[in-house]
Scaffold this active site. Structure first.
Site, PDB file in Angstrom:
ATOM      1  N   ASP A   1       0.832  -1.205   0.000  1.00 40.58           N
ATOM      2  CA  ASP A   1       0.000   0.000   0.000  1.00 40.58           C
ATOM      3  C   ASP A   1       0.872   1.263   0.000  1.00 40.58           C
ATOM      4  OD1 ASP A   1      -2.306   1.517   0.139  1.00 40.58           O
ATOM      5  OD2 ASP A   1      -3.054   0.572   1.976  1.00 40.58           O
TER       6      ASP A   1
ATOM      7  N   ASP B   1     -10.668   2.292  -3.208  1.00 41.85           N
ATOM      8  CA  ASP B   1     -11.173   2.101  -1.849  1.00 41.85           C
ATOM      9  C   ASP B   1     -12.688   2.206  -1.818  1.00 41.85           C
ATOM     10  OD1 ASP B   1      -8.915   1.529  -0.506  1.00 41.85           O
ATOM     11  OD2 ASP B   1      -8.655   3.487   0.441  1.00 41.85           O
TER      12      ASP B   1
HETATM   13  C1  DGJ Z   1      -5.828   1.922   1.939  1.00 42.18           C
HETATM   14  C2  DGJ Z   1      -6.228   0.681   1.205  1.00 42.18           C
HETATM   15  O1  DGJ Z   1      -6.704   0.992  -0.050  1.00 42.18           O
HETATM   16  C3  DGJ Z   1      -7.245  -0.068   2.027  1.00 42.18           C
HETATM   17  O2  DGJ Z   1      -7.714  -1.182   1.321  1.00 42.18           O
HETATM   18  C4  DGJ Z   1      -6.608  -0.467   3.317  1.00 42.18           C
HETATM   19  O3  DGJ Z   1      -5.567  -1.369   3.064  1.00 42.18           O
HETATM   20  C5  DGJ Z   1      -6.097   0.762   4.041  1.00 42.18           C
HETATM   21  N1  DGJ Z   1      -5.253   1.551   3.223  1.00 42.18           N
HETATM   22  C6  DGJ Z   1      -5.342   0.363   5.271  1.00 42.18           C
HETATM   23  O4  DGJ Z   1      -4.761   1.418   5.889  1.00 42.18           O
END
Ligand code: DGJ
Length: 741
Positions: free
Chosen positions: A481, A551
């Site tokens: 991430d 997200d």
């Molecule tokens: C952003 C990601 O896109 C989410 O799926 C998740 O992993 C969060 N970060 C966790 O902090």
């Protein structure tokens, strides 16, 4: 099938690159200037039919007194330097040792090789055994300063793409500074093309914009240190009448994950210039004697069959030659992710239960997302301290791994390796490790700072941490991430004449880490993520075969996001999860059928608290997973076509079909039931006109020809966010009774 060819016609001074799908033609004018002549459908021969007549214009500087009509202000070029009378935006700008700009590049020669040009240290299109590729390198040297330029062009046997990049070399004995080095530039006559690009934001990635091109410069780009959801590094020029299915499209996509720009410039003579590459803002690269700067590759795709034609080329090219080989064609495990299930509130107990339940429902991988490491209870701390939190996971993560194994499924984990929290042991030990500009306190984004990946010792550290984690806890999957953009592009290790190198050095550092790690752990499935699709680009795709696309898990919003992402990436590369209703991002109540259908159109998983679901819903999940397993070969091995656009058509429809066109699944989504709609008419141009197809649910039979030209009438379904699913199978004997003339 026509073989790939690159030849130089010395008489006409033409370079002609071609294969069965495309031709790319350049002319060397007066043995000095490389001019663009043609890029489009394959031509077996070219005699200069479209070559414009040079006309002398007031204000246009001429390069040779004998030929006053010849001016680079007018001529269509392949690259452009300042100070040669071409006042449009250049693609190359190099500051000489004496402070002036280098601006007189003269042709030196060329080479043709039977290989693909590979830019060192950068992600790239991969060579393939048994599939031909040829490359052309054209060399230029500045007439007075010691700067040389090489333009690289590659053409492949199995693709309509032309791969371009450039390298600049300091051939002198004192430093020069590259202030702009774009990957590709091309001039052409403006033919009323429109410009298609993506814009977006967090939770709303890949929104399609298509606009007329006015006079002046239209530009998009990113100066955020990441390719960004705002404007990914893509642009397409399309005929005004081009649709998903028809018309000419010329697309440009950069294999790069950092700052980038696309410039479309329409000038006073209605010439159109398209240029793509690393963003020149805050970029300045010092080249010592003998050193070269290599740009990222730009992939140029020509399609005469609209945007679907373009996407087929990208999907095939990226599957065969970009994604890591061992993963590209492999079916990926259906995962359950802990994020929307319990956010930071993860624990050994919950995860053990989740693994057990997930295995019983048919999941193949459980992913422990954020919140698992040292005192990480919210986003305010701990990035950098990558040991299991002793309170939540008193026995470490290995019991979870063993539990997953004993249930016959896999286990994976989340990391955000490029970041550091101010409140972390790592920060206390190394306060100088974050990217920062002397005299300014670095700005926080999501409470965190960015590690200075330009520094070798920090690259080694990140590589070391991840490697020893994967050795001691051999998970099958890592989600990588990156939840903020760069605001402070500085490094305490960069001397003052190299501060403009930060952004690109950061990318080179990141690529170095990813290259090493993925090579060392080829069986670990890495998923790319940047708060969803914040860095969903071909550069990251070189290391990680799939990306968490957004997200936003709302199945209605996702239709547009996935539709947009499919312009460039095949469904295997786009991950999509079924989540709770009401949706956590939008509050929408979308029925499970539609949530499942949207996710099933891509690389499908879940992030939903399956531990607290009524039995009825658990049964539905069980059924959905087994249905997806029966259909997923179409998603991973078939072709994906867009049929109806959420951006322009109201509703959204797409189809996955196998290579032989014997089986297809079509989803048609609308927002709500509309009493005035008696039926939806959907034309399906991608079936075999010679075949007869039977529809699974009703058993009705239609010819492919009929579905292509007459279309199929679909009955509306009651309720909000209804989805119509159509499964078609070709019959062995393709004769269909019907009304024949
Ligand atoms: C952003 C990601 O896109 C989410 O799926 C998740 O992993 C969060 N970060 C966790 O902090």
């Amino acid at each position: 099938m026509q073989k790939i060819q690159i030849f130089y016609d010395a008489k006409q001074q033409l370079f002609h690159l071609s294969n069965s799908k495309a031709s790319y033609i350049m002319e060397l004018q007066e043995g000095t200037w490389l001019l663009h002549r043609y890029w489009g459908a394959r031509l077996s021969a070219y005699h200069g039919s479209n070559r414009p007549k040079a006309v002398k214009r007031t204000f246009a500087a001429s390069l040779t007194p004998e030929n006053p009509a010849f001016s680079l202000e007018i001529e269509p070029q392949e690259f452009s330097c300042p100070q040669q009378g071409d006042y449009r935006e250049p693609s190359l700008s190099v500051r000489r040792t004496d402070g002036y700009l280098s601006g007189r590049m003269q042709y030196q020669g060329y080479e043709i090789t039977d290989t693909l040009h590979i830019p060192e240290g950068l992600p790239h299109i991969r060579p393939m055994e048994n599939k031909g590729a040829k490359s052309l390198s054209v060399h230029f040297q500045d007439v007075s300063s010691h700067v040389s330029l090489t333009l690289h062009y590659s053409i492949l046997e199995d693709s309509a793409a032309i791969i371009r990049s450039a390298s600049v070399t300091n051939t002198g004995d004192s430093p020069v500074y590259v202030e702009r080095a774009l990957s590709a530039l091309m001039d052409m006559a403006y033919g009323k093309e429109q410009l298609a690009v993506f814009y977006g934001t967090h939770q709303k990635e890949f929104q399609l914009s298509r606009q007329d091109i006015g006079h002046g410069v239209t530009s998009i780009g990113s100066t955020r240190g990441a390719s960004s959801p705002q404007y990914p590094p893509f642009a397409a020029l399309c005929a005004p009448e081009a649709t998903e299915h028809t018309g000419e499209v010329r697309a440009f996509h950069l294999i790069y994950s950092g700052n980038h720009c696309v410039r479309a410039e329409r000038d006073q003579y209605d010439h159109l210039r398209l240029a793509i590459g690393i963003h020149p803002e805050n970029f300045r690269w010092k080249l010592l004697p003998g050193e070269s700067f290599q740009t990222p590759q730009a992939v140029l795709v020509y399609s005469s069959q609209g945007f679907n034609g373009m996407s087929q080329e990208f999907h095939k090219l990226y599957t065969n030659r970009l994604f890591p080989r061992q993963w590209a064609k492999r079916i990926r495990p259906i995962l359950l992710n802990s994020w929307e299930m319990c956010y930071f509130d993860v624990s050994e107990e919950k995860m053990l239960q989740a693994i057990e339940k997930a295995a019983s429902l048919g999941f193949e991988l459980v992913v422990l997302d954020d919140g698992w490491f040292w005192h990480r209870n919210n986003s305010k701390s701990s990035l950098g301290d990558w040991q299991a939190d002793p309170e939540k996971f008193p026995h470490g993560l290995n019991p979870l791994l063993e539990c997953a194994k004993s249930h016959g499924i896999q286990f994976g984990v989340w990391f955000e390796p490029e970041m550091i929290s101010p409140d972390s042991a790592l920060m206390r030990a190394h306060p100088d490790w974050c990217a920062q500009i002397p005299g300014y306190a670095p700005l926080l984004g999501r409470n965190q700072l960015v590690l200075d990946l330009t520094r070798k010792e920090i690259q080694d550290y990140v590589l070391g941490i991840l490697s020893s984690f994967l050795e001691s806890c051999p998970v099958s999957y890592v989600k990588w991430d990156m939840n903020r953009h760069i605001t402070d592009p500085g490094s305490l290790s960069l001397p003052k004449d190299r501060t403009g190198e930060f952004y690109h050095r950061y990318m080179l550092g990141l690529y170095h880490i990813l290259g090493n790690l993925t090579e060392r752990f080829p069986e670990v499935l890495f998923e790319n993520c940047s708060s969803g699709g914040g860095r969903f680009d071909a550069g990251m795709g070189f290391y990680m075969p799939q990306t968490w696309c957004s997200d936003n898990t709302d199945a209605y919003d996702r239709q547009a996001i996935q539709y947009g992402a499919s312009y460039l990436f095949p469904p295997s590369a786009i991950t999509a999860h079924v989540s709770a209703a009401p949706n956590h991002q939008t509050g929408r109540q979308i029925p499970l059928a539609a949530r499942a259908a949207v996710a099933s159109s891509a690389n499908m998983g879940y992030e939903w608290n399956i531990l607290e679901l009524p039995l009825e819903e658990q049964k539905q999940i069980l059924a959905h997973l087994s249905e997806y397993k029966a259909e997923r070969a179409l998603i991973y091995e078939g072709k994906f076509y867009r049929l109806r656009s959420p951006f322009t058509d109201g509703g959204c429809a797409w189809m996955a079909v196998d290579a032989e066109r014997t089986r297809a699944i079509i989803y048609y989504f609308v927002k709500e039931y509309d009493t005035s709609v008696l039926s939806y008419l959907l034309k399906i141009p991608y079936l075999d006109p010679q075949k007869t197809y039977a529809e699974k649910v009703t058993g009705r039979r239609f010819t492919g020809e009929e579905l292509r030209y007459a279309g199929i009438a679909l009955l509306p379904v009651l309720g909000d966010y209804p989805v119509i699913k159509l499964e078609l199978r070709a019959e062995a004997r393709s004769i269909c009774q019907g009304t024949a003339p």
